[in-house]
Scaffold this active site. Structure first.
Site, mmCIF file in Angstrom:
data_model
loop_
_atom_site.group_PDB
_atom_site.id
_atom_site.type_symbol
_atom_site.label_atom_id
_atom_site.label_comp_id
_atom_site.label_asym_id
_atom_site.label_seq_id
_atom_site.Cartn_x
_atom_site.Cartn_y
_atom_site.Cartn_z
ATOM 1 C CG HIS A 109 -0.262 0.286 2.411
ATOM 2 N ND1 HIS A 109 0.044 -0.786 3.306
ATOM 3 C CD2 HIS A 109 -0.136 1.594 2.945
ATOM 4 C CE1 HIS A 109 0.382 -0.224 4.539
ATOM 5 N NE2 HIS A 109 0.741 0.979 4.327
ATOM 6 C CG ASN A 131 19.398 11.628 11.629
ATOM 7 O OD1 ASN A 131 19.129 12.011 10.494
ATOM 8 N ND2 ASN A 131 19.319 12.277 12.963
ATOM 9 C CB SER A 156 3.064 0.804 6.138
ATOM 10 O OG SER A 156 1.854 1.343 6.804
ATOM 11 N N GLY A 157 5.546 -0.913 6.651
ATOM 12 C CA GLY A 157 6.378 -1.518 5.809
ATOM 13 C C GLY A 157 7.982 -1.950 6.855
ATOM 14 C CG ASP A 208 -0.060 -4.209 2.757
ATOM 15 O OD1 ASP A 208 0.231 -3.633 1.627
ATOM 16 O OD2 ASP A 208 0.079 -3.417 3.870
ATOM 17 N N GLY A 224 1.700 6.249 10.169
ATOM 18 C CA GLY A 224 2.823 6.862 9.571
ATOM 19 C C GLY A 224 3.305 6.128 8.533
#
Length: 251
Positions: free
Chosen positions: A66, A81, A200-201, A107, A198
Site C-alpha cells: 500500500h 538518522n 508502514s513496511g 500487503d 505513519g
C-alpha cells in the site's frame, strides 16, 4: 458475483470496526542502538519519508504494497538518522497479482534498486524465513520505524524500536472478524506498545529473523490501541519473493 460479495463483506467489516489505518509508528519504544538493525531503510518520495522497509539482498528492499500509493522514488540507508544516510533510486516495483487492498492481505512489495547497496558495518541485509512458518503466540519480537511516537505527533529522524508480543491468531480474529489468514498479529492489544499511523513496511523481527512487515491498525489513537496490530506474514509469500528475486536479477 463472488467479487461483489467480497466487497459487501469488506464494507460491513469496516463499518463494524471503524477506520483501518496504515502505519508503523513506534509507540512507547526507544531509539535503536547504532550497531543494530542496519537492514532497515527509509522508503521515500520527492517529499521525503513515507514508509519503512528492509534490505534482503544488495539491491532489493521489502516494504508494504500500500506504500505504492505515495509514489516512492528512492530509499535512504546507511544511518539510523534518515537525514544522514545515502540515497539509491528505485528502478522497479513488484506487488503480488492477488493484492487489492490491505484488508484482503498480500500487503507486500519488492523494490528493485537502481544499483547495489554498499554492504558493511552500517548497511546489512536480513535473512528471510527459509520455509512457511507459524510464529508462536507470546513470542517477543521487535518492530522498528521512523513514524510518529505519539498521537498527533510528527515523524522523527532517528530510528526507534519497540518489543511486542505475538498474539494468538484465534484471539486476533475475534478482534478482527474476517481477517486474512496470511497475517501476523502482534502488539497494540492489551498493551500500549506497537505501531500506529505513519510509515508502514517496517520489519517485525523475531530471534534475528524478519517474519513480518507492518501493515495496518485501527483508528488514530496511538496511545491505547484496542485491537492487535496487523503484519503481513512474509513466510506466506516466499515462493513469490524468490521468483521475483530470481527473474528480476537474471533479466
Amino acid at each position: 458475483m463472488m467479487q461483489g460479495l467480497q466487497n459487501i463483506l469488506l464494507i460491513y467489516v469496516l463499518r463494524c470496526l471503524g477506520q483501518i489505518v496504515h502505519g508503523s509508528d513506534i509507540i512507547n519504544g526507544k531509539k535503536a542502538p547504532e550497531n543494530s538493525m542496519q537492514y532497515v531503510v527509509s522508503v521515500q518520495n520527492t517529499d521525503g519519508h513515507i514508509c519503512g522497509g528492509f534490505l534482503v539482498t544488495e539491491d532489493f528492499v521489502v516494504t508494504a504494497a500500500h506504500c505504492d500509493v505515495e509514489n516512492p522514488t528512492h530509499v535512504v540507508l546507511g544511518s539510523h538518522n534518515i537525514k544522514k544516510g545515502y540515497q539509491i533510486n528505485i528502478e522497479k516495483k513488484f506487488k503480488p497479482p492477488s493484492y487489492s487492498n490491505i484488508w484482503w492481505g498480500n500487503d507486500i512489495m519488492l523494490l528493485k534498486l537502481s544499483r547495489k547497496a554498499r554492504l558493511g558495518c552500517k548497511v546489512q541485509i536480513i535473512q528471510l524465513p527459509c520455509a512457511e512458518m507459524n510464529v508462536k503466540a507470546d513470542q517477543v519480537c521487535q518492530v522498528a520505524g521512523w513514524g510518529r511516537n505519539r498521537t498527533g505527533g510528527e515523524n522523527i529522524d532517528d530510528l526507534r524500536v519497540v518489543s511486542v508480543s505475538v498474539i494468538n491468531r484465534y484471539v486476533c480474529r475475534e478482534q478482527w472478524p474476517g481477517l486474512s489468514a496470511s497475517v501476523i498479529c502482534a502488539g497494540g492489544y492489551g498493551t500500549d506498545k506497537g505501531f500506529c499511523q505513519g510509515d508502514s513496511g517496517g520489519p517485525l523481527v523475531c530471534n534475528g529473523l524478519v517474519v513480518g512487515l507492518a501493515s495496518f491498525n485501527k483508528n488514530y489513537n496511538c496511545a491505547y490501541p484496542d485491537v492487535p496490530n496487523i503484519y503481513t506474514d512474509i513466510s506466506k509469500h516466499l515462493k513469490w519473493i524468490n521468483w521475483i528475486l530470481l527473474t528480476a536479477t537474471s533479466s
